[in-house]
Write a protein that holds these residues in place. Structure first.
Motif: not given
Length: 477
Positions: A65-70, A83-90, A117-120, A122-133
């Motif tokens: 269920g991994v679908h990253y369109n960008t 240095s990781l100056d930019t990293f973006l998963l949509k 949505r790290p996984i999306d 039909t049978h298992y999906n998850l939405v995440l908000d927040g920040q980690t270090e």
């Protein structure tokens, strides 16, 4: 030799990532690499200087269920520093951004989640908000942050299959059936959930691979940190017989060689289908108190409301307490203690075991008809299957079907989250007895809005009543 000087230049221009697809287990891999890297120094201490960018990236792994369109990234190099100056998963309606770098023996990375949505699936999906270090040294590290799960859905059989178990595990007989069989012997009644363990033996400890413990050197043992996990509501755990909505706060803490989990998860609403009958969760808590085993303690109450053979409304309650590996079960009928065998008899036939046997022997013409009761049990099982089919066909979060052959009535309930705080449900009652029962409406609509974790506004509308309530929900330990 190690002091042989290096001199060169690497230029990347629109290099397609599809060239790597045969070597990685993905369904879709797209994007282009561009960059320029100058290489100086020597074999012992090379000194790269430059940058590499990834544009127009896309990744799909359908099985997980991994679908990253960008997918976009920009990496800079200056000797030993990266240095990781930019990293973006949509993902659908959300994204993950990251920044960080590596300098000598120290690295750090910050992650920002916004409706990601790290996984999306039909049978298992998850939405995440927040920040980690995360900060790592040669043999130690720290982590911190907070994550919110505004929505999640896990269908357990599909998850088990994903983890490498092709079919669901062999399930034991229903708890009450097992209890009734035990009652027929002189052996003491033992109820288990999961695989049975022979008397006098110790349940085996899971041998699942510990991925984190395989980090190099002493890094995992010396890793320290605290991660907060918030589950406001709208997180569902489901299988063919169960639907549970969860809410709670957890702390993943590591101050020793092993991680610990603290906090409490509440069962907001839920149901469990047992022998074709629907048990509604009245209250429930799953509490983690730390420790190496990550084993929670349970306090769950589920109720089944029915009419007995004399058409009196009764309420059968199951209480589950203790640790998840060895739960303790207690049964009651209208707040009076009840044996396991009698509980099963009430579920199947609406009567206590001894009353059922006596009636069968004294008068076959009485209201208790064995053939009719068997037919009723079969109908209940069929209606339970109907509930599952309808739940899969329509996009709803909660669905329940209740059938009461004693009164000739039944009800069908569906519910769905309009927003993360607003839950709407519709209950349709049917049967020949509705017109004679002034307390039972043909339908009822309910809107439930969460103000705070335990405080709700509830609006109810039906042909016989309309009202507005302030509801305070609290889990009973």
């Amino acid at each position: 030799t190690k002091q042989t000087p290096l001199s060169g230049e690497l230029i990347l221009k629109n290099l397609p990532l599809t060239l790597a697809k045969p070597f990685v287990p993905v369904d879709v891999l797209e994007g282009f690499l561009d960059g320029r890297i100058n290489l100086t120094g020597n074999l012992e201490t090379p000194h790269p200087q430059g940058s590499v960018t990834l544009t127009q990236g896309k990744i799909d792994v359908n099985r997980f269920g991994v679908h990253y369109n960008t997918v976009e990234a920009s990496i800079g190099m200056a000797g030993k520093a990266i240095s990781l100056d930019t990293f973006l998963l949509k993902s659908r309606k959300g994204n993950l951004q990251a920044k960080g770098g590596y300098q000598g023996d120290h690295s750090a990375i910050n992650l920002w989640f916004y409706q990601f949505r790290p996984i999306d699936h039909t049978h298992y999906n998850l939405v995440l908000d927040g920040q980690t270090e995360l900060a790592l040294h040669a043999d130690s590290g720290t982590f911190s942050g907070s994550l919110t799960i505004p929505r999640a859905e896990i269908y357990l059989p599909a998850l088990l299959q994903l983890l490498g178990q092709p079919t669901p595990p062999n399930q034991p007989k229903p708890l009450l059936v097992q209890a009734m069989e035990d009652r027929e012997t002189a052996e003491p009644t033992n109820l288990t959930i999961g695989k049975a363990v022979a008397p006098g033996t110790v349940a085996p400890v899971s041998t699942a691979p510990d991925t984190l413990s395989k980090l190099p050197g002493d890094l995992f043992n010396n890793l320290r940190g605290d991660l907060r996990i918030f589950i406001p509501r709208n997180t569902w755990i489901k299988n063919d017989d169960m639907r549970l909505e969860l809410a709670g706060d957890l702390n993943l803490v590591k101050q020793a060689a092993y991680p610990e989990l603290f906090g409490q998860i509440d069962v907001v609403r839920g149901q469990y289908n047992l022998l074709g009958k629907v048990f509604v969760i009245q209250s429930g808590t799953i509490t983690f108190n730390g420790g190496k085993a990550l084993m929670p303690s349970l306090a769950i109450e589920a109720a089944y409301t029915f009419r007995d053979t004399e058409r009196l409304q009764r309420r059968l309650l199951i209480k589950v307490t203790g640790e998840a590996t060895a739960p303790k079960l207690a049964f009651s009928l209208d707040d009076e203690p009840l044996s396991e065998g009698d509980a099963l008899s009430y579920i199947l036939f609406g009567s206590r075991m001894d009353a059922l046997g006596a009636s069968s022997q004294q008068n076959l013409d009485q209201d208790i008809d064995v053939a009719g009761m068997a037919q009723s049990a079969a109908i209940s099982l069929l209606t339970s299957q109907l509930t599952k089919v309808v739940g899969q066909a329509f996009d709803v979060d909660y669905i329940s079907y209740k059938n009461n052959q004693n009164t000739g009535t039944g009800s069908f309930v569906v519910g769905k989250y309009i927003t993360n705080n607003l839950f709407a449900s519709y209950e349709r009652n049917f049967g020949s007895a509705i017109e004679q029962d002034n307390q039972l409406a043909e339908y009822e609509m309910t809107l439930e809005y969460e103000l705070f974790r335990y405080l709700f506004l509830q609006l109810t509308s039906s042909p016989i009543k309309n009202g507005f309530d302030v509801v305070f929900k609290v889990a009973v330990p």
